[in-house]
Enzyme design. Sequence first.
Site, PDB file in Angstrom:
ATOM      1  N   GLU A  98      -0.135   5.113  13.784  1.00  0.00           N
ATOM      2  CA  GLU A  98       0.176   6.291  12.966  1.00  0.00           C
ATOM      3  C   GLU A  98      -0.028   7.578  13.767  1.00  0.00           C
ATOM      4  OE1 GLU A  98      -2.133   6.792   9.382  1.00  0.00           O
ATOM      5  OE2 GLU A  98      -0.770   8.334   8.620  1.00  0.00           O
ATOM      6  N   LYS A 158      -9.188   7.882   2.781  1.00  0.00           N
ATOM      7  CA  LYS A 158      -9.701   6.506   2.630  1.00  0.00           C
ATOM      8  C   LYS A 158     -11.114   6.395   3.191  1.00  0.00           C
ATOM      9  CE  LYS A 158      -5.348   3.896   2.540  1.00  0.00           C
ATOM     10  NZ  LYS A 158      -4.322   4.872   2.950  1.00  0.00           N
ATOM     11  N   PHE A 209       1.689  -3.814   3.770  1.00  0.00           N
ATOM     12  CA  PHE A 209       2.070  -5.176   4.134  1.00  0.00           C
ATOM     13  C   PHE A 209       3.567  -5.328   3.864  1.00  0.00           C
ATOM     14  CE2 PHE A 209      -2.066  -7.894   3.551  1.00  0.00           C
ATOM     15  CZ  PHE A 209      -2.648  -7.198   4.585  1.00  0.00           C
ATOM     16  N   HIS A 246      -2.220   7.765   6.375  1.00  0.00           N
ATOM     17  CA  HIS A 246      -2.470   6.436   5.814  1.00  0.00           C
ATOM     18  C   HIS A 246      -3.864   5.995   6.248  1.00  0.00           C
ATOM     19  CE1 HIS A 246      -1.737   2.530   4.183  1.00  0.00           C
ATOM     20  NE2 HIS A 246      -1.793   1.928   5.361  1.00  0.00           N
ATOM     21  N   CYS A 253       0.812  -1.220   0.000  1.00  0.00           N
ATOM     22  CA  CYS A 253       0.000   0.000   0.000  1.00  0.00           C
ATOM     23  C   CYS A 253       0.847   1.271   0.000  1.00  0.00           C
ATOM     24  CB  CYS A 253      -0.936  -0.028   1.202  1.00  0.00           C
ATOM     25  SG  CYS A 253      -1.759  -1.614   1.336  1.00  0.00           S
ATOM     26  N   HIS A 296      -9.755   1.652   0.392  1.00  0.00           N
ATOM     27  CA  HIS A 296      -8.306   1.425   0.320  1.00  0.00           C
ATOM     28  C   HIS A 296      -7.959   0.840  -1.047  1.00  0.00           C
ATOM     29  CE1 HIS A 296      -4.281   0.656   1.256  1.00  0.00           C
ATOM     30  NE2 HIS A 296      -4.395   0.152   2.474  1.00  0.00           N
TER      31      HIS A 296
END
Lengths: 257, 406
Positions: B309, B330, B394, B298, B158, B335
């Site tokens: 975060e 998002k 990831f 994010h 991502c 996403h």
Amino acid sequence: MLATAINGSQRDDRAGNSTLVAAVWKSVAITEMTRLRAQVAAAYPNTLSAGTLKQVDEQNLTALLALKEALDASAMTADQCSAWGLVAVPRMLGRRRISDALVKFRDGGAWSASPHTIPNCSLHSASGLFSQALQLHGPNLGVGGMPGAEGDGLIAAVTLLTGERLPGIWIVFTGWELESLKDESVRCQVAVLGLRTGVISSHLPRFCFAPNQTADAAPTFSLESLGESIRQQRCARWRIGGALCAISYGQAEREAA
Amino acid sequence: MRTPDAVWITGVGAGTPLGWDYQTIADHLLAGKSGIRKVESFDVSQHPSQIAGILDPIPRPPSQAPEAFAKKPRLLQLGLWCCEQALRDAGLWESRSKSRIGLILGIATEWGWQWEDDAWNRGHEPFCDPAIDSPPLLHTLQQELQLSGPVLTMSAACASGNFAMALGRRWLELGWVDVVLAGGCDTAVTPMTLASFGNLRALSRRNDQPQQASRPFDKGRDGFVLSEGGAVFVLERAREARQRKARVYGELAGCGLSSDAYHPVIPAPDPTQVIVAIRSALRDAQLDPAAIDYVNAHGTGTPVGDAAEAKALREVFGESAMQVPVSSTKSMTGHLLTAAASLEALACLATFERSAIPPTINLDDPDPECRLCHVPHQAREQPVRVAMSNSFGFGGSNSCAIFRAV
């Protein structure tokens, strides 16, 4: 996959001339994977859990062992390369596993879809796994993914080495010698290169990258040709689009190259 | 070796659940519109998560013949749409053969999408048959777009979009290319991918409330909402962009990249490496945290990730953390995985042009663990000179990109 020219008007010596601190080739038959999984578990007792290793794809499994050998060959500890980056260059990860998963999904529906397929069969899954195994905190990324795209890995590694001011980078190439769904005699092939920025000793093997060599008639880079060079410890030059890269293992070879 | 010349963004091509061009997407982001809906393109009755951000049929770029375009896989269609639109937007389409144009795209598993497409849409068995493997997508894109520079398929999950921009900027600095197309494309809303992420318990299960399901930083968040789309940017050296009087969206001022080395899918609860990436981007841009006017987080809506975060941002911004506006787009887009960072870069560029910050919709009850200067529900009118965009993925990939108004 660099089918056309990289015609650099400038040259960065940090990337242009790196020390090859390790070059390892490994080829393992698909039938040996169970034994290999135990070996890998023993090689990374503190960084990869049994649960993680249980799901690891065969290409990545073979690569983990080759990577450990490369680290040992480099005479560095994992701590010493914790700021390094890593580029993984797999080819068609997880063909058999995804084929099985599609059959299961068709027959069993959504609940049969394994949550482990995506984390273990994506382009980034290899690089993330390897960076965890070696505890690398430099950037990690997957590159290429398809046959014929191996040269992308070298381009990405050189770009990261210079752009991110990394002390070094591991490049891990993996692939099956033959793309097959059923053949039980196929072997998984892995090549690992460890590149350290700059020339640290005239006696150590070297990796060179020149971005402005469009006229050179060197062969196209591939996992197989890299493997041959590593196995025979023989100098090799490759064309990656318009760029040229070379590996040399000794002083005399370097002069000849 | 860094050249003194800045790298500017001079073209945008995008296809998302919120629209098919920069202006429409920017309009919808600032209006707080959700692009999430119930999945109807395949049977989701057994899927744990049944909602997503879904692309409508992908428009045909002007250079493509209708019949040939209709037969292409969706991922290729999307790549063609985004790249051609970006080059046209930059005014470089007609002259593209005169420049060395490179292409770097974040694509997580082009072979996986191909295999699933072969299985469900083309009825090909055995599944994943090597006899029908396609050539690398970027080879095809390069040929169809008639580009003469290097191309690179990459994935940092991502975080891919920010990685693509960082690599592209470096190619420009090294003089390897005149122009780079950099971004990400993902067509992940497929039967098996939706099921796999669902069974990983990564996705929201608010199936009855699609538009309220993506809830970054909210106490009621229960996972992210899968989405698909792409965004591609034209990057070029400021000198050349200035010479040709290009329209400029903004400068790519800094990038920072790092790895958690913690777990294949779980972000490290200790955000040390996230902080490393953010500080590295600030250093690269030669900016202090005080220079940041807006943070596009994010913020996926997962319990662990959002809190980590927020902790990282509080650490970086210190006492001023509660004054720097933060939002997660998002909440509206879902996403987009490997394309997420690229779409969020677009959101940052829109703040420069529109002097407004897009909101985090659905942020009804902010989680105290995620305390930040949120922009809930509605856009905030405010000039933005410097915007930061975080993207993590990831494999423990962390990235931060900093954009500056020009």
